[in-house]
Design a protein around this motif. Sequence first.
Motif: not given
Length: 88
Positions: A9-14, A69-71, A77-78
């Motif tokens: 999910s984060l990869e798709a958003l990035a 979460s903030a994590d 960001i990474v």
Amino acid sequence: MAGDSSAQSLEALADSIRDRGVVEPTIFFLELSKPLVGCMRELYGMSEPLLRTLLGRSLSPAIRELLSSADQVEKLIVILESKRASRA
């Protein structure tokens, strides 16, 4: 298994952020917003139907995951920084 879907999910958003050409402003915004993740999660819950219309259904789960979460914000960001570095 849940970690895999979270990373996807984060990869798709990035990827979506990179495709729009707003990596640097997004990283700046995310760094500023880390302390406010809890508030943002509540605001997103109230405005999810509108944001889903503006951003599309495919990004909704990624944004929800990001605000968990903030994590998660730091992980995005990474990922964005690695995409920015690979583009250069």
